[in-house]
Design an enzyme around this catalytic site. Sequence first.
Site, PDB file in Angstrom:
ATOM      1  N   GLY A   1      -2.041  -1.067  11.210  1.00  0.00           N
ATOM      2  CA  GLY A   1      -3.173  -1.529  10.435  1.00  0.00           C
ATOM      3  C   GLY A   1      -3.464  -0.628   9.251  1.00  0.00           C
ATOM      4  O   GLY A   1      -2.534   0.146   8.871  1.00  0.00           O
TER       5      GLY A   1
ATOM      6  N   TYR B   1       0.725  -1.063   0.017  1.00  0.00           N
ATOM      7  CA  TYR B   1      -0.158  -0.113   0.103  1.00  0.00           C
ATOM      8  C   TYR B   1       0.965   1.180   0.256  1.00  0.00           C
ATOM      9  O   TYR B   1       2.201   1.254   0.228  1.00  0.00           O
ATOM     10  CB  TYR B   1      -0.828  -0.051   1.146  1.00  0.00           C
TER      11      TYR B   1
ATOM     12  N   SER C   1       3.786   1.323  11.269  1.00  0.00           N
ATOM     13  CA  SER C   1       3.762   0.490  10.126  1.00  0.00           C
ATOM     14  C   SER C   1       2.418  -0.284  10.127  1.00  0.00           C
ATOM     15  O   SER C   1       1.658  -0.237  11.022  1.00  0.00           O
ATOM     16  CB  SER C   1       5.011  -0.648  10.573  1.00  0.00           C
ATOM     17  N   LYS C   2       2.043  -0.888   8.835  1.00  0.00           N
ATOM     18  CA  LYS C   2       0.876  -1.410   8.599  1.00  0.00           C
ATOM     19  C   LYS C   2       0.655  -2.593   9.370  1.00  0.00           C
ATOM     20  O   LYS C   2      -0.429  -3.022   9.940  1.00  0.00           O
ATOM     21  CB  LYS C   2       0.828  -1.754   7.271  1.00  0.00           C
ATOM     22  N   ARG C   3       2.022  -3.285   9.532  1.00  0.00           N
ATOM     23  CA  ARG C   3       1.675  -4.679  10.222  1.00  0.00           C
ATOM     24  C   ARG C   3       1.486  -4.292  11.797  1.00  0.00           C
ATOM     25  O   ARG C   3       0.575  -5.148  12.222  1.00  0.00           O
ATOM     26  CB  ARG C   3       3.358  -5.122  10.234  1.00  0.00           C
TER      27      ARG C   3
END
Length: 493
Positions: free
Chosen positions: A253, A14, A248-250
């Site tokens: 989200g 993303y 971070s996305k991890r």
Amino acid sequence: MSVRVRFAPSPTGYLHIGAARSALFNWLYARKTGGQFLLRIEDTDLQRSTDESTRSIIEGLEWLGLDYDEDLVFQSANAPKHRAAALSLLEEGKAYRDFTPKEQRNDNNVKEDIAERARTQTDQRRNPYRDLSKQESDDRAAAGEPFAIRLKVAVSGQTHFADIVYGPQERGYSEIEDLVLLRSDSHPLYNLSVVIDDIEMGITHVIRGQDHLTNTHKQVLLYEALGAEVPQFAHLPLILAPNKGKLSKRKHGEVVSLTTYRDRGFVPAAFRNFLALLGWSPPEGKELLSKEELVQYFSLEGIGRANAIFNFHENDPRRWTDDKALWVNSEYIRTMPLDELLPMVRAELRANKLWREEYDDEDREWFSKTVDLIRQRYFTLKDFSEQGRAYFSDDFDFEEAAVAKNLRKEPRLRELLRGLADKLETVEPFNVETSEAALRAFADEAGVKAGLLINGSRTMLTGQAVGPSMFEIFDVLGKEASVNRLRSGVPWS
Ligand code: GLU
């Protein structure tokens, strides 16, 4: 020389809001200076790069209104040039072949921890191949022995560059590894590719996240080895999570992904405005700025060094993203020209099956008046289909707390509101003033406070405890819906 800047994302997922902010600052600088803003997709990591990610980057930029100049560049297409550059550095003795066997090699420039890096650096100064004679190196290569190509970093001295944001930077050569330029499978690595492409594209200013500062020292060495002019650098402060960790996305989200903001009802101009404030301070503290004003006021000197904290509240759905982002969005929704807002509301309603063609036709004026009325309290475009559902459909939910507070706590209200409905039914014409007069007269007759009926009516008509003035609500919903909803038994059951 005219300014040329670029946004160079890796299409491996993303579009992170930090990357979007880099894109915005590059774009602003180009538009401010009358320069060019170029887009380069750094797709050299073939395993992790995806077309879908490239598409989401392009769509994200489009959504933010950041148009790029010239043709889109795919870095992978330039690999032959990157290879040629590494070979010519080898030819000139500025790079060397490293024949370390595969098992012992660490030529991916992967992120190592500090202790590991320190160890590798010392090892690399002792790299047995660094000082191999040209003859021997050529012979071994000719015999088919695999090799990586590394830049030969001088033993003593240091790199310097003046960062526009962080000021003078220097790093001793002893702290810089002999970076790998080409892997043994002849795959060019990041620092080489970036520098060659930046030279090729005539980039004058490299504006990117502060996490690239370490790379910049290596890149300066490469510019020097290649005899090319070193561009100017402006590194941007980081955008951190509320606990000051990496965003971070991890871990965090969807809140870090740009498309989330599009999908959750941000006005693009509002999000662009908010992003601009992450690390840059407009003059005189003016925080709401149109695209033109951002371009007018933007300067690299206005970028601060302090990392920006992205404040969101993971467990609070109403504060799912940074408070300031929501505030900026609400200000846009509240104050932007209606004719710009209406199409956005239309899209939102359409996506939720609340749109009626009449809103574009005979009910056009009603639609625009209703949107104008309800937008005052909304934070995102989603609110038009969620909190605002009752304005566009008879099928809406009642908020439990509103029902308890404004209806159930006074058992007489059920009958009172029915009485009010009977009274309103006779009102002609039915509008803000006449509905108010009728309600107040009815309250007097019944010997209750008008406020009791106002709050009860608001909940009966919209399912909520807060909203616009009650009489405005009567007016936009009209007599029939108002009367029917006052008579409805739904919230009481
Ligand atoms: N592709 C790199 C990244 O996404 C950025 C390279 C650069 O801006 O120099 O982090």
